[in-house]
Structure formats: structure tokens, C-alpha cells
Motif scaffolding. Structure first.
Motif, PDB file in Angstrom:
ATOM      1  N   PHE A  72       0.835  -1.201   0.000  1.00 23.91           N
ATOM      2  CA  PHE A  72       0.000   0.000   0.000  1.00 23.91           C
ATOM      3  C   PHE A  72       0.871   1.253   0.000  1.00 23.91           C
ATOM      4  N   GLY A  73       1.949   1.228   0.788  1.00 26.19           N
ATOM      5  CA  GLY A  73       2.856   2.368   0.823  1.00 26.19           C
ATOM      6  C   GLY A  73       3.507   2.626  -0.526  1.00 26.19           C
ATOM      7  N   ARG A  74       3.853   1.555  -1.237  1.00 24.50           N
ATOM      8  CA  ARG A  74       4.487   1.713  -2.544  1.00 24.50           C
ATOM      9  C   ARG A  74       3.522   2.301  -3.575  1.00 24.50           C
ATOM     10  N   HIS A  75       2.232   2.059  -3.382  1.00 27.82           N
ATOM     11  CA  HIS A  75       1.245   2.563  -4.339  1.00 27.82           C
ATOM     12  C   HIS A  75       0.585   3.866  -3.890  1.00 27.82           C
ATOM     13  N   ARG A  76       1.039   4.414  -2.780  1.00 31.06           N
ATOM     14  CA  ARG A  76       0.455   5.666  -2.306  1.00 31.06           C
ATOM     15  C   ARG A  76       0.577   6.803  -3.331  1.00 31.06           C
ATOM     16  N   PRO A  77       1.684   6.894  -4.090  1.00 34.38           N
ATOM     17  CA  PRO A  77       1.749   7.962  -5.108  1.00 34.38           C
ATOM     18  C   PRO A  77       0.598   7.924  -6.099  1.00 34.38           C
ATOM     19  N   LEU A  78       0.053   6.722  -6.359  1.00 36.51           N
ATOM     20  CA  LEU A  78      -1.102   6.605  -7.255  1.00 36.51           C
ATOM     21  C   LEU A  78      -2.269   7.444  -6.740  1.00 36.51           C
ATOM     22  N   PHE A  79      -2.499   7.372  -5.430  1.00 38.42           N
ATOM     23  CA  PHE A  79      -3.623   8.103  -4.839  1.00 38.42           C
ATOM     24  C   PHE A  79      -3.283   9.574  -4.606  1.00 38.42           C
ATOM     25  N   GLU A  80      -2.007   9.868  -4.393  1.00 42.53           N
ATOM     26  CA  GLU A  80      -1.602  11.268  -4.270  1.00 42.53           C
ATOM     27  C   GLU A  80      -1.816  11.989  -5.595  1.00 42.53           C
ATOM     28  N   ARG A  81      -1.507  11.306  -6.691  1.00 34.77           N
ATOM     29  CA  ARG A  81      -1.758  11.905  -8.007  1.00 34.77           C
ATOM     30  C   ARG A  81      -3.260  12.087  -8.235  1.00 34.77           C
ATOM     31  N   ALA A  82      -4.066  11.122  -7.760  1.00 37.45           N
ATOM     32  CA  ALA A  82      -5.512  11.226  -7.921  1.00 37.45           C
ATOM     33  C   ALA A  82      -6.056  12.438  -7.171  1.00 37.45           C
ATOM     34  N   VAL A  83      -5.519  12.707  -5.992  1.00 33.38           N
ATOM     35  CA  VAL A  83      -5.936  13.885  -5.224  1.00 33.38           C
ATOM     36  C   VAL A  83      -5.529  15.156  -5.971  1.00 33.38           C
ATOM     37  N   ALA A  84      -4.307  15.164  -6.505  1.00 37.62           N
ATOM     38  CA  ALA A  84      -3.826  16.350  -7.231  1.00 37.62           C
ATOM     39  C   ALA A  84      -4.674  16.629  -8.466  1.00 37.62           C
ATOM     40  N   ARG A  85      -5.187  15.587  -9.118  1.00 36.87           N
ATOM     41  CA  ARG A  85      -6.025  15.775 -10.309  1.00 36.87           C
ATOM     42  C   ARG A  85      -7.464  16.091  -9.956  1.00 36.87           C
ATOM     43  N   GLY A  86      -7.841  15.895  -8.683  1.00 37.43           N
ATOM     44  CA  GLY A  86      -9.224  16.093  -8.283  1.00 37.43           C
ATOM     45  C   GLY A  86     -10.064  14.835  -8.382  1.00 37.43           C
ATOM     46  N   ASP A  87      -9.442  13.672  -8.660  1.00 35.49           N
ATOM     47  CA  ASP A  87     -10.180  12.416  -8.734  1.00 35.49           C
ATOM     48  C   ASP A  87     -10.597  11.923  -7.352  1.00 35.49           C
ATOM     49  N   LEU A  88      -9.853  12.337  -6.330  1.00 35.79           N
ATOM     50  CA  LEU A  88     -10.158  11.980  -4.948  1.00 35.79           C
ATOM     51  C   LEU A  88     -10.122  13.233  -4.088  1.00 35.79           C
ATOM     52  N   PRO A  89     -11.016  13.332  -3.101  1.00 43.57           N
ATOM     53  CA  PRO A  89     -10.930  14.451  -2.159  1.00 43.57           C
ATOM     54  C   PRO A  89      -9.640  14.368  -1.357  1.00 43.57           C
ATOM     55  N   PRO A  90      -9.102  15.497  -0.918  1.00 46.25           N
ATOM     56  CA  PRO A  90      -7.818  15.494  -0.199  1.00 46.25           C
ATOM     57  C   PRO A  90      -7.825  14.642   1.065  1.00 46.25           C
ATOM     58  N   ASP A  91      -8.989  14.522   1.739  1.00 49.59           N
ATOM     59  CA  ASP A  91      -9.041  13.764   2.988  1.00 49.59           C
ATOM     60  C   ASP A  91      -9.579  12.346   2.781  1.00 49.59           C
ATOM     61  N   ALA A  92      -9.640  11.897   1.537  1.00 50.50           N
ATOM     62  CA  ALA A  92     -10.165  10.553   1.266  1.00 50.50           C
ATOM     63  C   ALA A  92      -9.193   9.489   1.761  1.00 50.50           C
ATOM     64  N   ASP A  93      -9.739   8.406   2.310  1.00 44.34           N
ATOM     65  CA  ASP A  93      -8.935   7.261   2.737  1.00 44.34           C
ATOM     66  C   ASP A  93      -9.008   6.200   1.641  1.00 44.34           C
ATOM     67  N   PRO A  94      -7.913   5.940   0.923  1.00 42.70           N
ATOM     68  CA  PRO A  94      -7.968   4.979  -0.183  1.00 42.70           C
ATOM     69  C   PRO A  94      -7.940   3.525   0.264  1.00 42.70           C
ATOM     70  N   THR A  95      -7.743   3.282   1.574  1.00 47.32           N
ATOM     71  CA  THR A  95      -7.635   1.894   2.046  1.00 47.32           C
ATOM     72  C   THR A  95      -8.861   1.050   1.706  1.00 47.32           C
ATOM     73  N   PRO A  96     -10.103   1.529   1.970  1.00 39.34           N
ATOM     74  CA  PRO A  96     -11.269   0.707   1.599  1.00 39.34           C
ATOM     75  C   PRO A  96     -11.345   0.417   0.106  1.00 39.34           C
ATOM     76  N   LEU A  97     -10.868   1.350  -0.700  1.00 42.71           N
ATOM     77  CA  LEU A  97     -10.877   1.170  -2.149  1.00 42.71           C
ATOM     78  C   LEU A  97      -9.981  -0.006  -2.542  1.00 42.71           C
ATOM     79  N   VAL A  98      -8.774  -0.038  -1.978  1.00 46.68           N
ATOM     80  CA  VAL A  98      -7.829  -1.115  -2.271  1.00 46.68           C
ATOM     81  C   VAL A  98      -8.341  -2.433  -1.707  1.00 46.68           C
ATOM     82  N   ASP A  99      -8.863  -2.407  -0.478  1.00 47.46           N
ATOM     83  CA  ASP A  99      -9.376  -3.636   0.147  1.00 47.46           C
ATOM     84  C   ASP A  99     -10.533  -4.215  -0.660  1.00 47.46           C
ATOM     85  N   ALA A 100     -11.413  -3.342  -1.145  1.00 45.91           N
ATOM     86  CA  ALA A 100     -12.575  -3.815  -1.903  1.00 45.91           C
ATOM     87  C   ALA A 100     -12.144  -4.460  -3.212  1.00 45.91           C
ATOM     88  N   MET A 101     -11.184  -3.847  -3.898  1.00 41.86           N
ATOM     89  CA  MET A 101     -10.737  -4.394  -5.173  1.00 41.86           C
ATOM     90  C   MET A 101     -10.005  -5.719  -4.976  1.00 41.86           C
TER      91      MET A 101
END
Length: 202
Positions: A130-159
Motif C-alpha cells: 500500500f505504501g508503494r502505491h500511495r503515489p497513485l492516490f496522491e496523483r488522484a488527489v492532485a487531479r481532483g479524482d479523490l478528495p484530499p481527505d479521502a482514505d484509499p484503504t477501503p478502495l484497495v481492500d474492496a478491489m
């Protein structure tokens, strides 16, 4: 050159051989029957060399899980969260489609249910990935795909959970349609969650 110096000079290569043997034994025999002695025999590396680098089976298995190439994922950068999640799902799908790597994952999960030590190893592995893939979600926040305070953990767990259930429990195939539908549902959830968040105070 002494035997010890020779072992240290060949460290990276020997460690790769040890990691391969460790995960081979985990997949074929399970956590209970995995031993340092067995790894030494299978890898052709002296047992004393292994114990010089790792003091226990748990330490050896932890490094094998973290550093072996067979459980490695490449960090996707497709330009969108949907594309990145799709690429990540495809990589996980490919991992589980490979019989050898699938048996390693199965043995690790079974061991995690039965043994606290193995559970801690699996959690450590998942946290590392999860730590290695954190930049994926940081980029998503920068693009506006995710809110800045979003927790991506449930997203990864669900997939990951959906794919593990599909392949490891149901023994079903994972088609391109299944992967696309799964990512679509996850993205729909992300969109709805973002829409429910209160607008920032001005």
C-alpha cells in the motif's frame, strides 16, 4: 577467499535464491512445514549462512514476501484514477492466474488465519505494498479524482477482496468485463462519497 567472504560477495544472488526457495516451500508445504533447514536444502545455501542473515523463520519469510519478484507490482500511471485502478486490478489478476504465485498467496492467507506470526507478516506485506502505491492516490488527489481527505484503504481492500474471492474461493475466471465492471463500481462509490462530503467553508 574464505567461505564467509564468498557468501557475502554473492549476497544478492544468494538471497534471491533463498527467497525463491522460501516461497516455493510456503506454497507447496504451508507455513507449519516451512523450516530454515528445508530452505537451506532447497536453495543450496548453507544453513549457517541463512541464520547469519535471518535469526528466525518469520524474519526470513517476511523478507521473502517483501523482496521477492514474484509478488511485485509495477506502479501504474495512466493519467486517471480509473485507469490506474484498472491496471492495478489487471496486475493482481495476472498474479492470481499464475498457479505458482497463486499457491503462495493462498498459503500466506491460510497461515494468516491460523497463526499470529503469519498474520503479522501478511499485514506487514500489505502495508508495504500500500505504501508503494500511495503515489497513485496522491496523483488522484492532485487531479481532483479523490478528495484530499479521502482514505484509499477501503478502495484497495474492496478491489483486492473481490478478486481474491473470485479466484481463490469461487475458482472463477476473471474476464476483462469483470475487471471493468469492478473498477466501474468502485469509481461510482468514490464519486458518490465525494458528493456527500460537505463543501469546504469559505
Amino acid at each position: 577467499m574464505t567461505r564467509k567472504q564468498d557468501g557475502e560477495a554473492g549476497g544478492p544472488r544468494r538471497k534471491a535464491e533463498i527467497f525463491t526457495a522460501t516461497l516455493d516451500m510456503l506454497g507447496s508445504l504451508g507455513y507449519d512445514s516451512l523450516t530454515v533447514e528445508g530452505v537451506a536444502q532447497r536453495s543450496g545455501v548453507n544453513k549457517t549462512t541463512i541464520y547469519r542473515w535471518w535469526s528466525s523463520k518469520s524474519e526470513l519469510l517476511r523478507d521473502a514476501l517483501l523482496h521477492s519478484h514474484i509478488l511485485r507490482f509495477e506502479l501504474a500511471d495512466t493519467g486517471s484514477l480509473r485507469g490506474d485502478l484498472t491496471e492495478l486490478a489487471v496486475q493482481l489478476q495476472d498474479l492470481l492466474a499464475d498457479e505458482h504465485r497463486r499457491t503462495v498467496v493462498e498459503a500466506a492467507l491460510v497461515g494468516a488465519v491460523r497463526h499470529q506470526a503469519m498474520r503479522e507478516l501478511v499485514i506487514s506485506f500489505l502495508d508495504d505494498r500500500f505504501g508503494r502505491h500511495r503515489p497513485l492516490f496522491e496523483r488522484a488527489v492532485a487531479r481532483g479524482d479523490l478528495p484530499p481527505d479521502a482514505d484509499p484503504t477501503p478502495l484497495v481492500d474492496a478491489m483486492a477482496g473481490a478478486l481474491w474471492m473470485r479466484v481463490l474461493v469461487r475458482r472463477g475466471e476473471v474476464s476483462d468485463t469483470y475487471t471493468r465492471d469492478l473498477v466501474d463500481m468502485l469509481m461510482d462509490g468514490v464519486t458518490r462519497a465525494a458528493g456527500r462530503r460537505p463543501s469546504p467553508a469559505r
